[in-house]
Motif scaffolding. Structure first.
Motif, mmCIF file in Angstrom:
data_model
loop_
_atom_site.group_PDB
_atom_site.id
_atom_site.type_symbol
_atom_site.label_atom_id
_atom_site.label_comp_id
_atom_site.label_asym_id
_atom_site.label_seq_id
_atom_site.Cartn_x
_atom_site.Cartn_y
_atom_site.Cartn_z
ATOM 1 N N MET A 1 0.832 -1.181 0.000
ATOM 2 C CA MET A 1 0.000 0.000 0.000
ATOM 3 C C MET A 1 0.880 1.249 0.000
ATOM 4 O O MET A 1 1.960 1.245 0.577
ATOM 5 C CB MET A 1 -0.908 0.018 1.219
ATOM 6 C CG MET A 1 -2.062 -0.956 1.129
ATOM 7 S SD MET A 1 -3.204 -0.746 2.501
ATOM 8 C CE MET A 1 -2.528 -1.952 3.615
ATOM 9 N N ARG A 2 0.378 2.286 -0.584
ATOM 10 C CA ARG A 2 1.093 3.544 -0.690
ATOM 11 C C ARG A 2 1.032 4.325 0.636
ATOM 12 O O ARG A 2 -0.017 4.435 1.256
ATOM 13 C CB ARG A 2 0.451 4.357 -1.796
ATOM 14 C CG ARG A 2 1.276 5.495 -2.276
ATOM 15 C CD ARG A 2 0.746 5.964 -3.593
ATOM 16 N NE ARG A 2 0.370 7.361 -3.425
ATOM 17 C CZ ARG A 2 -0.376 8.017 -4.242
ATOM 18 N NH1 ARG A 2 -0.881 7.434 -5.296
ATOM 19 N NH2 ARG A 2 -0.641 9.273 -4.035
ATOM 20 N N ILE A 3 2.174 4.873 1.062
ATOM 21 C CA ILE A 3 2.226 5.688 2.266
ATOM 22 C C ILE A 3 1.672 7.070 1.953
ATOM 23 O O ILE A 3 2.057 7.698 0.964
ATOM 24 C CB ILE A 3 3.669 5.795 2.799
ATOM 25 C CG1 ILE A 3 4.160 4.424 3.269
ATOM 26 C CG2 ILE A 3 3.765 6.827 3.913
ATOM 27 C CD1 ILE A 3 5.614 4.394 3.683
ATOM 28 N N GLN A 4 0.759 7.556 2.815
ATOM 29 C CA GLN A 4 0.124 8.850 2.607
ATOM 30 C C GLN A 4 0.584 9.895 3.619
ATOM 31 O O GLN A 4 0.724 11.056 3.294
ATOM 32 C CB GLN A 4 -1.401 8.709 2.693
ATOM 33 C CG GLN A 4 -1.972 7.787 1.651
ATOM 34 C CD GLN A 4 -1.854 8.335 0.240
ATOM 35 O OE1 GLN A 4 -1.888 9.527 0.020
ATOM 36 N NE2 GLN A 4 -1.695 7.458 -0.721
ATOM 37 N N GLY A 21 -6.919 4.541 4.005
ATOM 38 C CA GLY A 21 -7.172 4.825 5.411
ATOM 39 C C GLY A 21 -6.625 3.791 6.378
ATOM 40 O O GLY A 21 -6.897 3.855 7.565
ATOM 41 N N SER A 22 -5.859 2.826 5.889
ATOM 42 C CA SER A 22 -5.232 1.859 6.793
ATOM 43 C C SER A 22 -4.147 2.555 7.604
ATOM 44 O O SER A 22 -3.577 3.559 7.170
ATOM 45 C CB SER A 22 -4.618 0.703 6.005
ATOM 46 O OG SER A 22 -5.618 -0.055 5.389
ATOM 47 N N LEU A 41 -10.670 7.990 0.562
ATOM 48 C CA LEU A 41 -9.562 8.939 0.701
ATOM 49 C C LEU A 41 -8.711 8.551 1.903
ATOM 50 O O LEU A 41 -9.240 8.176 2.950
ATOM 51 C CB LEU A 41 -10.088 10.359 0.911
ATOM 52 C CG LEU A 41 -10.787 11.014 -0.270
ATOM 53 C CD1 LEU A 41 -11.348 12.375 0.139
ATOM 54 C CD2 LEU A 41 -9.842 11.172 -1.446
ATOM 55 N N PRO A 42 -7.388 8.684 1.790
ATOM 56 C CA PRO A 42 -6.514 8.369 2.925
ATOM 57 C C PRO A 42 -6.517 9.513 3.932
ATOM 58 O O PRO A 42 -7.064 10.588 3.682
ATOM 59 C CB PRO A 42 -5.140 8.245 2.257
ATOM 60 C CG PRO A 42 -5.224 9.189 1.102
ATOM 61 C CD PRO A 42 -6.643 9.089 0.599
ATOM 62 N N PHE A 43 -5.864 9.291 5.060
ATOM 63 C CA PHE A 43 -5.685 10.365 6.030
ATOM 64 C C PHE A 43 -4.739 11.401 5.447
ATOM 65 O O PHE A 43 -3.739 11.067 4.828
ATOM 66 C CB PHE A 43 -5.135 9.830 7.350
ATOM 67 C CG PHE A 43 -6.108 8.962 8.076
ATOM 68 C CD1 PHE A 43 -7.349 9.460 8.439
ATOM 69 C CD2 PHE A 43 -5.808 7.657 8.366
ATOM 70 C CE1 PHE A 43 -8.267 8.663 9.103
ATOM 71 C CE2 PHE A 43 -6.721 6.849 9.027
ATOM 72 C CZ PHE A 43 -7.943 7.344 9.391
ATOM 73 N N ARG A 44 -5.064 12.663 5.674
ATOM 74 C CA ARG A 44 -4.250 13.768 5.167
ATOM 75 C C ARG A 44 -3.177 14.161 6.179
ATOM 76 O O ARG A 44 -2.068 14.490 5.810
ATOM 77 C CB ARG A 44 -5.141 14.961 4.866
ATOM 78 C CG ARG A 44 -4.361 16.134 4.314
ATOM 79 C CD ARG A 44 -5.246 17.288 3.990
ATOM 80 N NE ARG A 44 -6.091 16.931 2.854
ATOM 81 C CZ ARG A 44 -7.009 17.717 2.348
ATOM 82 N NH1 ARG A 44 -7.239 18.895 2.883
ATOM 83 N NH2 ARG A 44 -7.729 17.334 1.326
#
Length: 114
Positions: A1-4, A21-22, A41-44
């Motif tokens: 998974m991509r790091i956000q 969101g993981s 959407l991932p965490f910002r």
């Protein structure tokens, strides 16, 4: 998974927000997936404030308490579209779709024009 996003916390762990969101928590060579997300959407942002990791995205704000992602109680004015987080001078301001508030670790205080 991509790091956000990445947040270093006062509990001695590093929290990594991933795609969807993981969330992973760890340090050194010990890393664990503590939340398997299913968000579009991932965490910002991830910040450490008042003894908890605070996470935010365009969909809201969450806390990580004892390794568990929790939906905190927030004023309705900042619950939706919570975007970015910042911490400074002992407070955490948070702007939402319907206004803004400042959290001092105990109380949310609305600010802006009456």
């Amino acid at each position: 998974m991509r790091i956000q996003t990445i947040g270093c916390a006062g509990d001695g762990f590093v929290y990594v927000g991933l795609q969807g969101g993981s969330v992973m928590r760890g340090r050194d060579d010990d890393w664990r997936l503590i939340y398997k997300g299913a968000m579009s959407l991932p965490f910002r942002d991830m910040v450490w404030f008042a003894g908890k990791v605070r996470c935010t995205s365009d969909f809201g704000t969450w806390t990580i308490e004892n390794g568990v992602l929790v939906d905190p109680e927030l004023p309705s004015s900042v619950r939706a579209c919570s975007g970015n987080l910042a911490v400074g001078d002992g407070v955490m301001p948070l702007a939402g779709f319907y206004g803004a508030s400042v959290f001092d670790g105990t109380t949310w205080t609305p600010f802006g024009p009456p």
